[in-house]
Design a protein around this motif. Structure first.
Motif, mmCIF file in Angstrom:
data_model
loop_
_atom_site.group_PDB
_atom_site.id
_atom_site.type_symbol
_atom_site.label_atom_id
_atom_site.label_comp_id
_atom_site.label_asym_id
_atom_site.label_seq_id
_atom_site.Cartn_x
_atom_site.Cartn_y
_atom_site.Cartn_z
ATOM 1 N N THR A 1 -33.426 -34.697 -58.853
ATOM 2 C CA THR A 1 -34.404 -34.671 -59.946
ATOM 3 C C THR A 1 -35.750 -35.281 -59.559
ATOM 4 O OG1 THR A 1 -33.546 -36.741 -60.855
ATOM 5 C CG2 THR A 1 -32.680 -34.697 -61.774
ATOM 6 N N ASP A 2 -35.762 -36.183 -58.607
ATOM 7 C CA ASP A 2 -37.017 -36.797 -58.166
ATOM 8 C C ASP A 2 -37.928 -35.790 -57.473
ATOM 9 O OD1 ASP A 2 -36.007 -39.189 -59.083
ATOM 10 O OD2 ASP A 2 -35.420 -39.907 -57.108
ATOM 11 N N LEU A 3 -37.375 -34.645 -57.098
ATOM 12 C CA LEU A 3 -38.138 -33.655 -56.332
ATOM 13 C C LEU A 3 -38.663 -32.519 -57.202
ATOM 14 C CD1 LEU A 3 -35.845 -33.585 -53.175
ATOM 15 C CD2 LEU A 3 -37.935 -34.891 -53.548
ATOM 16 N N ARG A 4 -38.638 -32.694 -58.518
ATOM 17 C CA ARG A 4 -39.161 -31.686 -59.448
ATOM 18 C C ARG A 4 -40.672 -31.881 -59.547
ATOM 19 N NH1 ARG A 4 -35.877 -31.313 -64.486
ATOM 20 N NH2 ARG A 4 -35.730 -33.495 -63.964
ATOM 21 N N THR A 5 -41.401 -31.184 -58.694
ATOM 22 C CA THR A 5 -42.849 -31.385 -58.613
ATOM 23 C C THR A 5 -43.659 -30.160 -59.010
ATOM 24 O OG1 THR A 5 -42.929 -30.628 -56.328
ATOM 25 C CG2 THR A 5 -42.547 -32.993 -56.683
ATOM 26 N N GLY A 6 -43.026 -28.994 -59.032
ATOM 27 C CA GLY A 6 -43.771 -27.764 -59.264
ATOM 28 C C GLY A 6 -44.415 -27.231 -58.006
ATOM 29 N N ASN A 7 -44.159 -27.900 -56.881
ATOM 30 C CA ASN A 7 -44.675 -27.465 -55.579
ATOM 31 C C ASN A 7 -43.509 -27.041 -54.696
ATOM 32 O OD1 ASN A 7 -47.512 -28.152 -55.975
ATOM 33 N ND2 ASN A 7 -46.751 -30.244 -56.070
ATOM 34 N N PHE A 8 -43.618 -25.877 -54.103
ATOM 35 C CA PHE A 8 -42.556 -25.329 -53.255
ATOM 36 C C PHE A 8 -42.783 -25.850 -51.837
ATOM 37 C CE2 PHE A 8 -39.618 -21.484 -53.292
ATOM 38 C CZ PHE A 8 -39.023 -21.783 -52.089
ATOM 39 N N LEU A 9 -42.171 -26.984 -51.566
ATOM 40 C CA LEU A 9 -42.309 -27.638 -50.266
ATOM 41 C C LEU A 9 -40.996 -27.519 -49.493
ATOM 42 C CD1 LEU A 9 -44.261 -30.783 -51.522
ATOM 43 C CD2 LEU A 9 -45.204 -28.696 -50.500
ATOM 44 N N ASP A 10 -40.901 -28.219 -48.363
ATOM 45 C CA ASP A 10 -39.724 -28.127 -47.491
ATOM 46 C C ASP A 10 -38.417 -28.373 -48.234
ATOM 47 O OD1 ASP A 10 -41.193 -27.530 -45.203
ATOM 48 O OD2 ASP A 10 -41.330 -29.621 -44.565
ATOM 49 N N TYR A 11 -38.372 -29.389 -49.084
ATOM 50 C CA TYR A 11 -37.117 -29.728 -49.754
ATOM 51 C C TYR A 11 -36.676 -28.620 -50.712
ATOM 52 C CZ TYR A 11 -40.541 -31.474 -53.142
ATOM 53 O OH TYR A 11 -41.596 -31.592 -53.998
ATOM 54 N N THR A 12 -37.620 -27.950 -51.336
ATOM 55 C CA THR A 12 -37.255 -26.830 -52.208
ATOM 56 C C THR A 12 -36.783 -25.657 -51.364
ATOM 57 O OG1 THR A 12 -38.857 -27.554 -53.869
ATOM 58 C CG2 THR A 12 -38.058 -25.280 -54.040
ATOM 59 N N GLU A 13 -37.462 -25.399 -50.273
ATOM 60 C CA GLU A 13 -37.038 -24.315 -49.388
ATOM 61 C C GLU A 13 -35.622 -24.564 -48.864
ATOM 62 O OE1 GLU A 13 -38.783 -21.751 -45.667
ATOM 63 O OE2 GLU A 13 -38.999 -23.932 -45.563
ATOM 64 N N ASN A 14 -35.324 -25.788 -48.471
ATOM 65 C CA ASN A 14 -33.982 -26.119 -47.978
ATOM 66 C C ASN A 14 -32.931 -25.931 -49.067
ATOM 67 O OD1 ASN A 14 -35.022 -26.758 -45.460
ATOM 68 N ND2 ASN A 14 -35.215 -28.932 -45.923
ATOM 69 N N ALA A 15 -33.259 -26.323 -50.302
ATOM 70 C CA ALA A 15 -32.326 -26.139 -51.416
ATOM 71 C C ALA A 15 -32.097 -24.657 -51.687
ATOM 72 C CB ALA A 15 -32.860 -26.839 -52.666
ATOM 73 N N VAL A 16 -33.161 -23.863 -51.630
ATOM 74 C CA VAL A 16 -33.029 -22.411 -51.831
ATOM 75 C C VAL A 16 -32.158 -21.807 -50.742
ATOM 76 C CG1 VAL A 16 -34.284 -20.207 -51.784
ATOM 77 C CG2 VAL A 16 -35.183 -22.138 -53.114
ATOM 78 N N ARG A 17 -32.404 -22.188 -49.491
ATOM 79 C CA ARG A 17 -31.592 -21.655 -48.386
ATOM 80 C C ARG A 17 -30.113 -22.005 -48.576
ATOM 81 N NH1 ARG A 17 -34.233 -19.861 -43.711
ATOM 82 N NH2 ARG A 17 -36.486 -20.159 -43.750
ATOM 83 N N SER A 18 -29.811 -23.212 -48.996
ATOM 84 C CA SER A 18 -28.418 -23.614 -49.239
ATOM 85 C C SER A 18 -27.814 -22.786 -50.365
ATOM 86 C CB SER A 18 -28.340 -25.095 -49.602
ATOM 87 O OG SER A 18 -28.693 -25.890 -48.504
ATOM 88 N N PHE A 19 -28.554 -22.614 -51.438
ATOM 89 C CA PHE A 19 -28.085 -21.797 -52.557
ATOM 90 C C PHE A 19 -27.823 -20.370 -52.087
ATOM 91 C CE2 PHE A 19 -28.768 -18.804 -55.985
ATOM 92 C CZ PHE A 19 -27.969 -19.315 -56.993
ATOM 93 N N GLN A 20 -28.785 -19.807 -51.371
ATOM 94 C CA GLN A 20 -28.636 -18.431 -50.893
ATOM 95 C C GLN A 20 -27.410 -18.294 -49.991
ATOM 96 O OE1 GLN A 20 -32.617 -18.167 -49.252
ATOM 97 N NE2 GLN A 20 -33.271 -16.775 -50.887
ATOM 98 N N LYS A 21 -27.217 -19.236 -49.110
ATOM 99 C CA LYS A 21 -26.062 -19.195 -48.213
ATOM 100 C C LYS A 21 -24.757 -19.258 -49.007
ATOM 101 C CE LYS A 21 -24.021 -21.473 -44.226
ATOM 102 N NZ LYS A 21 -24.049 -22.617 -43.337
ATOM 103 N N ASP A 22 -24.687 -20.163 -49.983
ATOM 104 C CA ASP A 22 -23.483 -20.329 -50.793
ATOM 105 C C ASP A 22 -23.141 -19.078 -51.594
ATOM 106 O OD1 ASP A 22 -23.192 -22.895 -49.834
ATOM 107 O OD2 ASP A 22 -23.837 -23.876 -51.690
ATOM 108 N N PHE A 23 -24.149 -18.253 -51.914
ATOM 109 C CA PHE A 23 -23.920 -17.057 -52.727
ATOM 110 C C PHE A 23 -24.085 -15.763 -51.915
ATOM 111 C CE2 PHE A 23 -24.371 -20.338 -55.835
ATOM 112 C CZ PHE A 23 -23.449 -19.979 -56.806
ATOM 113 N N SER A 24 -23.932 -15.897 -50.594
ATOM 114 C CA SER A 24 -23.941 -14.742 -49.675
ATOM 115 C C SER A 24 -25.206 -13.886 -49.790
ATOM 116 C CB SER A 24 -22.701 -13.874 -49.910
ATOM 117 O OG SER A 24 -21.535 -14.630 -49.692
ATOM 118 N N LEU A 25 -26.331 -14.558 -49.998
ATOM 119 C CA LEU A 25 -27.623 -13.887 -50.000
ATOM 120 C C LEU A 25 -28.286 -14.114 -48.650
ATOM 121 C CD1 LEU A 25 -28.775 -15.215 -53.475
ATOM 122 C CD2 LEU A 25 -28.158 -12.842 -52.968
#
Length: 83
Positions: A39-63
């Protein structure tokens, strides 16, 4: 009652690292709700930490794990959120 689901291709833009704004904040809120982002990373800016979270989500859902949130990723995010 029927719940409306946003269609990524019409209502939600493709977003990626370097983007900012409401769509990024929405993405971050969804990722937080699913345990992919702190929650501390809710900034509205798509930075490295958001990209890493997206990649993890995508991997977990076979995207394709490219860190870019397009129609397929938005659709799965919406399905996970509403399920």
């Amino acid at each position: 009652m029927v719940q409306a689901q946003a269609t990524a291709t019409k209502e939600l833009p493709v977003i990626k690292k370097g983007d900012a704004g409401g769509s990024v904040r929405l993405l971050q809120n969804i990722l937080i709700s699913q345990g992919y982002l702190n929650t501390d990373l809710r900034t509205g800016n798509f930075l490295d930490y958001t990209e890493n979270a997206v990649r993890s989500f995508q991997k977990d859902f076979s995207l394709t794990s490219d860190g870019i949130v397009g129609a397929k990723t938005w659709d799965v995010l919406g399905n996970v959120l509403w399920s």
